[in-house]
Design a protein around this motif. Structure first.
Motif, PDB file in Angstrom:
ATOM      1  N   ILE A   1     -18.532  30.404  17.044  1.00 17.21           N
ATOM      2  CA  ILE A   1     -18.349  31.395  18.105  1.00 17.21           C
ATOM      3  C   ILE A   1     -19.270  32.575  17.814  1.00 17.21           C
ATOM      4  CG2 ILE A   1     -16.725  32.971  19.231  1.00 17.21           C
ATOM      5  CD1 ILE A   1     -14.496  31.034  18.408  1.00 17.21           C
ATOM      6  N   PRO A   2     -20.233  32.869  18.690  1.00  8.19           N
ATOM      7  CA  PRO A   2     -21.164  33.966  18.413  1.00  8.19           C
ATOM      8  C   PRO A   2     -20.468  35.329  18.484  1.00  8.19           C
ATOM      9  CG  PRO A   2     -21.518  33.082  20.616  1.00  8.19           C
ATOM     10  CD  PRO A   2     -20.535  32.174  19.952  1.00  8.19           C
ATOM     11  N   VAL A   3     -20.849  36.189  17.561  1.00 11.56           N
ATOM     12  CA  VAL A   3     -20.342  37.565  17.514  1.00 11.56           C
ATOM     13  C   VAL A   3     -21.538  38.495  17.469  1.00 11.56           C
ATOM     14  CG1 VAL A   3     -19.068  39.258  16.142  1.00 11.56           C
ATOM     15  CG2 VAL A   3     -18.185  36.931  16.369  1.00 11.56           C
ATOM     16  N   HIS A   4     -21.508  39.552  18.266  1.00  7.95           N
ATOM     17  CA  HIS A   4     -22.613  40.509  18.274  1.00  7.95           C
ATOM     18  C   HIS A   4     -22.063  41.924  18.422  1.00  7.95           C
ATOM     19  CE1 HIS A   4     -22.243  41.002  22.695  1.00  7.95           C
ATOM     20  NE2 HIS A   4     -21.924  39.721  22.667  1.00  7.95           N
ATOM     21  N   ARG A   5     -22.931  42.890  18.211  1.00 11.24           N
ATOM     22  CA  ARG A   5     -22.518  44.283  18.322  1.00 11.24           C
ATOM     23  C   ARG A   5     -22.269  44.642  19.784  1.00 11.24           C
ATOM     24  NH1 ARG A   5     -25.027  48.548  14.131  1.00 11.24           N
ATOM     25  NH2 ARG A   5     -23.352  49.678  15.179  1.00 11.24           N
ATOM     26  N   GLY A   6     -21.235  45.456  19.997  1.00 12.71           N
ATOM     27  CA  GLY A   6     -20.895  45.895  21.339  1.00 12.71           C
ATOM     28  C   GLY A   6     -21.267  47.344  21.572  1.00 12.71           C
ATOM     29  N   ASN A   7     -21.162  47.767  22.824  1.00  9.74           N
ATOM     30  CA  ASN A   7     -21.465  49.147  23.195  1.00  9.74           C
ATOM     31  C   ASN A   7     -20.700  49.486  24.477  1.00  9.74           C
ATOM     32  OD1 ASN A   7     -23.053  48.067  25.405  1.00  9.74           O
ATOM     33  ND2 ASN A   7     -24.701  47.716  23.914  1.00  9.74           N
ATOM     34  N   ALA A   8     -21.058  50.608  25.100  1.00  8.88           N
ATOM     35  CA  ALA A   8     -20.318  51.076  26.271  1.00  8.88           C
ATOM     36  C   ALA A   8     -20.408  50.135  27.464  1.00  8.88           C
ATOM     37  CB  ALA A   8     -20.810  52.464  26.667  1.00  8.88           C
ATOM     38  N   THR A   9     -21.375  49.240  27.463  1.00  9.53           N
ATOM     39  CA  THR A   9     -21.462  48.294  28.579  1.00  9.53           C
ATOM     40  C   THR A   9     -20.353  47.247  28.533  1.00  9.53           C
ATOM     41  OG1 THR A   9     -22.944  46.741  27.421  1.00  9.53           O
ATOM     42  CG2 THR A   9     -23.974  48.580  28.621  1.00  9.53           C
ATOM     43  N   HIS A  10     -19.619  47.174  27.417  1.00  6.49           N
ATOM     44  CA  HIS A  10     -18.567  46.176  27.263  1.00  6.49           C
ATOM     45  C   HIS A  10     -17.162  46.742  27.538  1.00  6.49           C
ATOM     46  CE1 HIS A  10     -21.841  44.493  24.662  1.00  6.49           C
ATOM     47  NE2 HIS A  10     -21.497  43.399  25.319  1.00  6.49           N
ATOM     48  N   LEU A  11     -17.068  47.948  28.105  1.00  7.05           N
ATOM     49  CA  LEU A  11     -15.765  48.574  28.285  1.00  7.05           C
ATOM     50  C   LEU A  11     -14.844  47.739  29.167  1.00  7.05           C
ATOM     51  CD1 LEU A  11     -16.705  52.358  28.629  1.00  7.05           C
ATOM     52  CD2 LEU A  11     -15.679  51.181  26.673  1.00  7.05           C
ATOM     53  N   HIS A  12     -15.387  47.102  30.186  1.00  5.94           N
ATOM     54  CA  HIS A  12     -14.544  46.282  31.060  1.00  5.94           C
ATOM     55  C   HIS A  12     -13.970  45.095  30.297  1.00  5.94           C
ATOM     56  CE1 HIS A  12     -15.209  48.487  34.716  1.00  5.94           C
ATOM     57  NE2 HIS A  12     -16.529  48.388  34.606  1.00  5.94           N
ATOM     58  N   LEU A  13     -14.767  44.501  29.422  1.00  7.53           N
ATOM     59  CA  LEU A  13     -14.265  43.386  28.607  1.00  7.53           C
ATOM     60  C   LEU A  13     -13.149  43.872  27.684  1.00  7.53           C
ATOM     61  CD1 LEU A  13     -16.290  40.639  26.818  1.00  7.53           C
ATOM     62  CD2 LEU A  13     -14.626  41.960  25.523  1.00  7.53           C
ATOM     63  N   LEU A  14     -13.341  45.029  27.053  1.00  9.04           N
ATOM     64  CA  LEU A  14     -12.327  45.556  26.139  1.00  9.04           C
ATOM     65  C   LEU A  14     -11.012  45.801  26.870  1.00  9.04           C
ATOM     66  CD1 LEU A  14     -14.443  48.196  24.137  1.00  9.04           C
ATOM     67  CD2 LEU A  14     -14.263  45.736  23.781  1.00  9.04           C
ATOM     68  N   ASP A  15     -11.091  46.444  28.025  1.00  6.02           N
ATOM     69  CA  ASP A  15      -9.863  46.743  28.772  1.00  6.02           C
ATOM     70  C   ASP A  15      -9.194  45.461  29.269  1.00  6.02           C
ATOM     71  OD1 ASP A  15      -9.972  49.460  28.411  1.00  6.02           O
ATOM     72  OD2 ASP A  15     -10.938  49.890  30.332  1.00  6.02           O
ATOM     73  N   SER A  16      -9.996  44.461  29.618  1.00 10.15           N
ATOM     74  CA  SER A  16      -9.429  43.192  30.074  1.00 10.15           C
ATOM     75  C   SER A  16      -8.640  42.516  28.952  1.00 10.15           C
ATOM     76  CB  SER A  16     -10.546  42.275  30.574  1.00 10.15           C
ATOM     77  OG  SER A  16     -10.044  41.000  30.910  1.00 10.15           O
ATOM     78  N   VAL A  17      -9.205  42.502  27.745  1.00  5.47           N
ATOM     79  CA  VAL A  17      -8.500  41.910  26.606  1.00  5.47           C
ATOM     80  C   VAL A  17      -7.240  42.711  26.309  1.00  5.47           C
ATOM     81  CG1 VAL A  17      -8.651  41.381  24.147  1.00  5.47           C
ATOM     82  CG2 VAL A  17     -10.608  40.925  25.636  1.00  5.47           C
ATOM     83  N   ASP A  18      -7.331  44.040  26.341  1.00  6.93           N
ATOM     84  CA  ASP A  18      -6.161  44.884  26.095  1.00  6.93           C
ATOM     85  C   ASP A  18      -5.026  44.567  27.062  1.00  6.93           C
ATOM     86  OD1 ASP A  18      -7.438  46.267  24.063  1.00  6.93           O
ATOM     87  OD2 ASP A  18      -8.087  47.915  25.350  1.00  6.93           O
ATOM     88  N   ARG A  19      -5.357  44.470  28.340  1.00  5.97           N
ATOM     89  CA  ARG A  19      -4.312  44.226  29.356  1.00  5.97           C
ATOM     90  C   ARG A  19      -3.654  42.866  29.141  1.00  5.97           C
ATOM     91  NH1 ARG A  19      -8.381  46.605  33.041  1.00  5.97           N
ATOM     92  NH2 ARG A  19      -7.725  48.756  33.448  1.00  5.97           N
ATOM     93  N   ARG A  20      -4.427  41.893  28.749  1.00  7.61           N
ATOM     94  CA  ARG A  20      -3.862  40.563  28.538  1.00  7.61           C
ATOM     95  C   ARG A  20      -2.889  40.556  27.360  1.00  7.61           C
ATOM     96  NH1 ARG A  20      -7.046  34.765  28.368  1.00  7.61           N
ATOM     97  NH2 ARG A  20      -5.414  33.563  27.339  1.00  7.61           N
ATOM     98  N   LEU A  21      -3.189  41.331  26.310  1.00  3.58           N
ATOM     99  CA  LEU A  21      -2.380  41.288  25.095  1.00  3.58           C
ATOM    100  C   LEU A  21      -1.213  42.261  25.107  1.00  3.58           C
ATOM    101  CD1 LEU A  21      -5.128  40.941  22.354  1.00  3.58           C
ATOM    102  CD2 LEU A  21      -3.642  39.170  23.276  1.00  3.58           C
ATOM    103  N   ARG A  22      -1.426  43.480  25.596  1.00  2.00           N
ATOM    104  CA  ARG A  22      -0.368  44.489  25.502  1.00  2.00           C
ATOM    105  C   ARG A  22       0.033  45.074  26.847  1.00  2.00           C
ATOM    106  NH1 ARG A  22      -2.443  50.017  22.993  1.00  2.00           N
ATOM    107  NH2 ARG A  22      -3.387  50.776  24.911  1.00  2.00           N
ATOM    108  N   GLY A  23      -0.534  44.522  27.920  1.00  2.00           N
ATOM    109  CA  GLY A  23      -0.152  44.956  29.245  1.00  2.00           C
ATOM    110  C   GLY A  23      -0.780  46.241  29.706  1.00  2.00           C
ATOM    111  N   SER A  24      -1.669  46.823  28.928  1.00  2.00           N
ATOM    112  CA  SER A  24      -2.316  48.083  29.307  1.00  2.00           C
ATOM    113  C   SER A  24      -3.633  48.226  28.565  1.00  2.00           C
ATOM    114  CB  SER A  24      -1.412  49.277  28.982  1.00  2.00           C
ATOM    115  OG  SER A  24      -1.235  49.406  27.589  1.00  2.00           O
ATOM    116  N   ALA A  25      -4.588  48.837  29.241  1.00  2.00           N
ATOM    117  CA  ALA A  25      -5.893  49.090  28.631  1.00  2.00           C
ATOM    118  C   ALA A  25      -5.840  50.337  27.764  1.00  2.00           C
ATOM    119  CB  ALA A  25      -6.948  49.256  29.719  1.00  2.00           C
ATOM    120  N   HIS A  26      -6.776  50.446  26.817  1.00  2.00           N
ATOM    121  CA  HIS A  26      -6.947  51.690  26.067  1.00  2.00           C
ATOM    122  C   HIS A  26      -7.691  52.745  26.880  1.00  2.00           C
ATOM    123  CE1 HIS A  26      -5.923  49.309  22.423  1.00  2.00           C
ATOM    124  NE2 HIS A  26      -5.569  50.464  21.937  1.00  2.00           N
ATOM    125  N   GLY A  27      -8.451  52.297  27.877  1.00  2.00           N
ATOM    126  CA  GLY A  27      -9.120  53.238  28.765  1.00  2.00           C
ATOM    127  C   GLY A  27     -10.020  54.218  28.035  1.00  2.00           C
TER     128      GLY A  27
END
Length: 318
Positions: A185-211
């Protein structure tokens, strides 16, 4: 750690006011004070961190309390801006004696810091702070907190309705032989362009984004790692030897991210993971494979939700 609760534990008030000898004794112990919001100023950020250091530094320890980190100061000002209704200072005679910082994110309420100066403990300061912060939680169906391993912390959050899950911490030098297989599974450095991905994962796991919290973490943690493949997605913040926050849509992706984060820890730096509950055995297995040592360390409390998994919470941002 950045987000330990304080030691002055009282059950948040509810229902009618009780009278009698016990109530009279509690009233007698209370100190004259005012509660005011934490302001988005350098002075208030310094005051909050000085108070936190006084509450959590072992008085028998040698040397002065450590200076606050830039992230600790920035976190205080950040929450004063985003959650003014959840951040309060108690002052007596012009001196800060207690503080609570809490946040609400899309229906999830999280206490981030709760501390009372030792000289003011047992005098009602903590109870009043929690009562005021609890008003910020109105309408939130879920709650989450990372608590220290003190008996007072466990009692306080259990009586506030949190289900407490005992946690472990892992630490030690990374055995590189345990990291020889990088996985597919490839892993790479993230940045501000990935905020939507981060919030999507957050919502799936804990029901809310970190925003807005992600923007602060991006600016202060050393590295954000991203995994985004057909098998799922995930992310991990790393800072020095510490894994600060990890969330993924599968244990396989979570383990891959954790291995990559540990592989990037410098050879002369000790790796650290915190708040591993029984639901995070995937992380314990990775840690043991690379030679880290497990120890008991605090609690993860949840209210109105199951513990998110695979997930390693941030003590400061949950």
């Amino acid at each position: 750690m950045l987000a330990q609760p304080g030691r002055d534990g009282h059950r948040p008030g509810c229902g009618s006011v009780r009278t009698g000898p016990a109530a009279a004794r509690r009233t007698a112990r209370m100190v004259p004070m005012i509660l005011r919001p934490v302001r988005d100023t350098a002075a208030d950020a310094e005051a909050v961190q000085e108070l936190s250091a006084a509450a959590f530094t072992d008085p028998a320890g040698a040397g002065p309390a450590p200076r606050p980190t830039p992230l600790q100061l920035a976190r205080t000002r950040h929450l004063a801006r985003t959650d003014p209704g959840g951040c309060w200072l108690a002052e007596s005679g012009g001196e800060p004696v207690g503080v609570v910082l809490s946040m609400r994110r899309e229906g999830l309420w999280s206490p981030s810091l709760y501390a009372v100066r030792p000289s003011a403990q047992g005098k009602g300061v903590g109870r009043l702070l929690l009562d005021r912060a609890a008003t910020h939680a109105r309408g939130c169906l879920r709650g989450m907190v990372c608590a220290s391993d003190s008996a007072a912390a466990a009692r306080r959050y259990r009586m506030a309705g949190f289900t407490l899950h005992p946690a472990m911490r892992l630490s030690g030098r990374v055995d590189r032989e345990g990291l020889l297989d990088p996985g597919d599974i490839p892993v790479h450095r993230g940045n501000a362009t990935h905020l939507h991905l981060l919030d999507s994962v957050d919502r799936r796991l804990r029901g809310s984004a970190h925003g807005p919290d992600h923007e602060l973490m991006l600016g202060h943690f050393e590295e954000l790692l991203i995994a985004d493949a057909l098998a799922g997605s995930g992310y991990c913040y790393r800072d020095g030897g510490a894994v600060k926050l990890l969330a993924a849509t599968s244990k396989r992706i979570a383990a891959r991210l954790l291995r990559e984060a540990l592989a990037r820890v410098p050879y002369d730096v000790e790796a650290r993971l915190e708040f591993l509950t029984a639901e995070q055995e995937w992380a314990l297995d990775v840690g043991l494979e690379v030679g880290l040592t497990p120890r008991a360390g605090g609690f993860v409390g949840v209210r109105g939700m199951r513990p998110p998994t695979p997930y390693l919470p941030s003590g400061a941002f949950l």
